[in-house]
Motif scaffolding. Structure first.
Motif, PDB file in Angstrom:
ATOM      1  N   TYR A 166       0.854  -1.190   0.000  1.00  0.00           N
ATOM      2  CA  TYR A 166       0.000   0.000   0.000  1.00  0.00           C
ATOM      3  C   TYR A 166       0.888   1.237   0.000  1.00  0.00           C
ATOM      4  O   TYR A 166       1.598   1.516   0.964  1.00  0.00           O
ATOM      5  CB  TYR A 166      -0.930   0.021   1.200  1.00  0.00           C
ATOM      6  CG  TYR A 166      -1.736   1.309   1.319  1.00  0.00           C
ATOM      7  CD1 TYR A 166      -1.836   1.970   2.544  1.00  0.00           C
ATOM      8  CD2 TYR A 166      -2.356   1.889   0.206  1.00  0.00           C
ATOM      9  CE1 TYR A 166      -2.549   3.151   2.664  1.00  0.00           C
ATOM     10  CE2 TYR A 166      -3.068   3.065   0.306  1.00  0.00           C
ATOM     11  CZ  TYR A 166      -3.171   3.706   1.533  1.00  0.00           C
ATOM     12  OH  TYR A 166      -3.861   4.889   1.642  1.00  0.00           O
ATOM     13  N   HIS A 198       1.118   5.495  -1.058  1.00  0.00           N
ATOM     14  CA  HIS A 198       0.315   6.680  -1.407  1.00  0.00           C
ATOM     15  C   HIS A 198       1.170   7.925  -1.160  1.00  0.00           C
ATOM     16  O   HIS A 198       1.779   8.062  -0.096  1.00  0.00           O
ATOM     17  CB  HIS A 198      -0.963   6.734  -0.558  1.00  0.00           C
ATOM     18  CG  HIS A 198      -1.976   7.702  -1.092  1.00  0.00           C
ATOM     19  ND1 HIS A 198      -1.849   9.068  -0.939  1.00  0.00           N
ATOM     20  CD2 HIS A 198      -3.111   7.501  -1.801  1.00  0.00           C
ATOM     21  CE1 HIS A 198      -2.862   9.669  -1.525  1.00  0.00           C
ATOM     22  NE2 HIS A 198      -3.660   8.739  -2.057  1.00  0.00           N
ATOM     23  N   SER A 258       0.153   3.266   5.087  1.00  0.00           N
ATOM     24  CA  SER A 258       0.985   3.203   3.874  1.00  0.00           C
ATOM     25  C   SER A 258       2.418   2.859   4.264  1.00  0.00           C
ATOM     26  O   SER A 258       2.861   3.157   5.389  1.00  0.00           O
ATOM     27  CB  SER A 258       0.975   4.572   3.162  1.00  0.00           C
ATOM     28  OG  SER A 258       1.636   5.532   3.968  1.00  0.00           O
TER      29      SER A 258
END
Ligand code: ADA
Length: 569
Positions: A481, A483, A490
């Motif tokens: 994850y 971002h 994240s």
């Protein structure tokens, strides 16, 4: 094998690792006390959660293994660990009951006749009143014979344990040696005792052990000229104990030891009179491929990664570890904080006192000689703020000190400003997640300053002037994850948190240790899923398959910077 080296030359010992017959309770087709038929084969060591269809099975399983004896013999089975409650039968006779997954135990038969014999082990990983230390938690309680099993043929009189305590004596060293001898016979046994340390030999006074009795024999070797053990220079020695009857060795036990002394002096932890700094990881025994059952190769890989990251320190959160892992820490040079099994457990559970005492006693009894263990821990984030809770901390810490006066003691607390048990320990340890559960990354320095001000004041109830370890810190990151805004969960945010927190915790003069929570992502139990994506604890620097996250190079850089700074001091 149970260890990385042979513990016996004379005592016959063979590994029972391999395929065992296996059936889970729901699949049984009979109601006999022990299963008459088995539906599968399972590897030992392993956990049944790695078997198709049993990925989430919480219940009872039965494992069976046959062995043959060429001649009549007494058999001693040693289990490295069974998760989490075991009952051991040989030829239908109940020999041993053991609670808790993380400590070794033995099962000893009477004199067995020549021919074929059968071992059956009932394994239970259910939660319930019978298991005070295993409960719904932020790690997983697996099911199975999760560590190696060994079959030994023992004499009537055998050495059950060998404990060696090194002590500096001027420029040389002394070594106190304690043997626990067990006489299984119905008549007394007399033996001579011989100790051997790297080629040197000592004949100790002969002993007589009364029938069906246990005897502790103590002696001290003095004037030893040896090299010391440290993480940087992990020099090990082989210590052999032998029992002799008329010059014939009837039993032996071998261990590896290291010459080092630990002391706490003001806010420092000294190893051989030199301050040491502990920096590394909290590590669960958990792997995406094998649950809590590890091959030596997988253990070595974890340690190579922790070393690559710049770590010299491992906290066995939250239970005693596999003896082979500790052997590796001795040999590769790591400092270990080992703790008896407890992660935020209630003290009012009816079996708690007995089971925490057994976990603590067995941990120290089986792991006493490990030079890598520099701290004994206990009762992670338990009730250290109430008078009733303090009573339990006093009980467990008193037991630790009665079993081993040579190592400092600590416990990891998440109750700053409220703790009333810090007078009981030698080293204070604080689990703090300022950047994850708390005020955020920009609060890390101030939170530490506020904590240290309290700790070294009269208000801390006994922590004043003691060394401090930041025993847990970090953040979660769902593998993959990413971002650009660096949100919680994240990989970028976790990297930011560890970058900043390591810069603070690794370099503060009043902090002697920092253990990142945690090395790898680990499976958790179902009821925690609301707070944990993937039903995993995602705070690993690597995921459950040891795939590095973005934080990996950040940790490595911060550890290297801190090491350079310490070298300049
Ligand atoms: C506590 C606990 C760890 C883990 C951690 C977390 O400090 O000691 O086992 O649960 O919290 O990830 O929140």
């Amino acid at each position: 094998m149970l260890r990385l080296f042979d513990e016996h030359v004379v005592r016959p010992a063979e590994s029972l690792d391999g395929l065992w017959d296996f059936v889970v309770e729901p699949d049984r087709r009979d109601r006999a006390r022990l299963p008459r038929s088995y539906t599968h084969r399972i590897a030992v060591p392993s956990v049944w959660e790695t078997m198709p269809g049993l990925e989430g099975y919480r219940g009872v399983g039965w494992l069976r293994k046959r062995f043959a004896l060429d001649e009549a013999a007494r058999v001693r089975l040693v289990f490295g660990g069974v998760s989490h409650t075991a009952d051991v039968y040989v030829d239908g006779r109940h020999l041993a009951h053991h609670e808790d997954a993380y400590t070794p135990f033995e099962a000893v038969t009477g004199l067995l006749r020549p021919g074929e014999h059968t071992i059956v082990v009932q394994v239970d990983n259910r939660f319930g009143e019978h298991a005070a230390l295993h409960k719904e938690n932020d790690y997983y309680s697996y099911g199975g014979i999760s560590r190696p099993v060994e079959l030994q043929l023992i004499d009537d009189l055998y050495i059950r344990h060998l404990h060696a305590t090194p002590r500096r004596s001027g420029q040389r060293w002394a070594l106190s040696v304690e043997l626990e001898l067990v006489n299984l016979a119905t008549s007394a046994r007399r033996r001579d005792i011989r100790l051997r340390l790297d080629g040197q030999e000592w004949d100790i006074q002969p002993v007589v052990v009364q029938p069906m009795q246990t005897l502790d024999v103590c002696t001290e070797l003095v004037g030893l000229e040896v090299e010391t053990w440290s993480a940087e220079s992990p020099r090990l020695y082989t210590l052999e104990a032998a029992l002799l009857d008329q010059e014939v060795v009837t039993d032996d036990l071998i261990d590896r030891i290291g010459f080092r002394e630990l002391k706490v002096r003001r806010r420092e932890l000294l190893l051989n009179s030199q301050p040491i700094h502990l920096h590394g990881y909290n590590r669960h025994e958990d792997h995406g491929c094998s649950g809590c059952a590890f091959s030596v190769e997988a253990m070595v890989r974890d340690l190579q990664m922790i070393s690559d990251l710049g770590g010299n320190f491992i906290r066995t959160s939250h239970y005693p570890n596999d003896m082979r892992f500790l052997d590796l820490c001795d040999e590769m040079g790591f400092y270990v904080w080992e703790e008896s099994h407890a992660r935020t457990v209630p003290f009012d559970q009816p079996n708690f006192r007995r089971q925490i005492a057994e976990s603590t006693r067995e941990m120290i009894t089986w792991h006493y000689n490990r030079p890598s263990i520099v701290l004994w821990g206990c009762l992670n984030e338990c009730d250290s703020v109430s008078p009733a809770g303090r009573e339990e901390f006093e009980r467990v810490i008193r037991l630790i000190r009665s079993l081993d006066a040579s190592r400092p003691v600590t416990f990891a607390s998440d109750k700053p400003f409220r703790d009333i048990c810090l007078d009981l320990v030698d080293v204070v340890s604080w689990n703090t997640y300022t950047s994850w559960y708390g005020g955020g990354i920009d609060q890390v320095e101030s939170a530490l300053a506020e904590y240290l001000k309290w700790l070294h004041s009269s208000k801390s109830g006994g922590g004043r002037g003691k060394p401090l370890i930041i025993s847990e810190f970090g953040a979660g990151a769902i593998p993959g994850y990413r971002h650009p805004s660096h949100p919680h969960w994240s990989e970028e945010y976790q990297a930011d948190v560890l970058d900043h927190e390591l810069a603070v915790y690794l370099n503060h003069p009043d902090v002697i240790g920092a253990a990142i929570w945690q090395f790898s992502d680990v499976r958790i139990t179902r009821h925690w899923w609301q707070r944990r994506p993937r039903t995993m604890n995602n705070k690993g620097t690597v995921d459950e398959f040891r795939r590095p996250k973005l934080a990996y190079p950040v940790v490595k850089r911060r550890m290297q910077e801190a090491a350079r700074r310490r070298a300049r001091r």
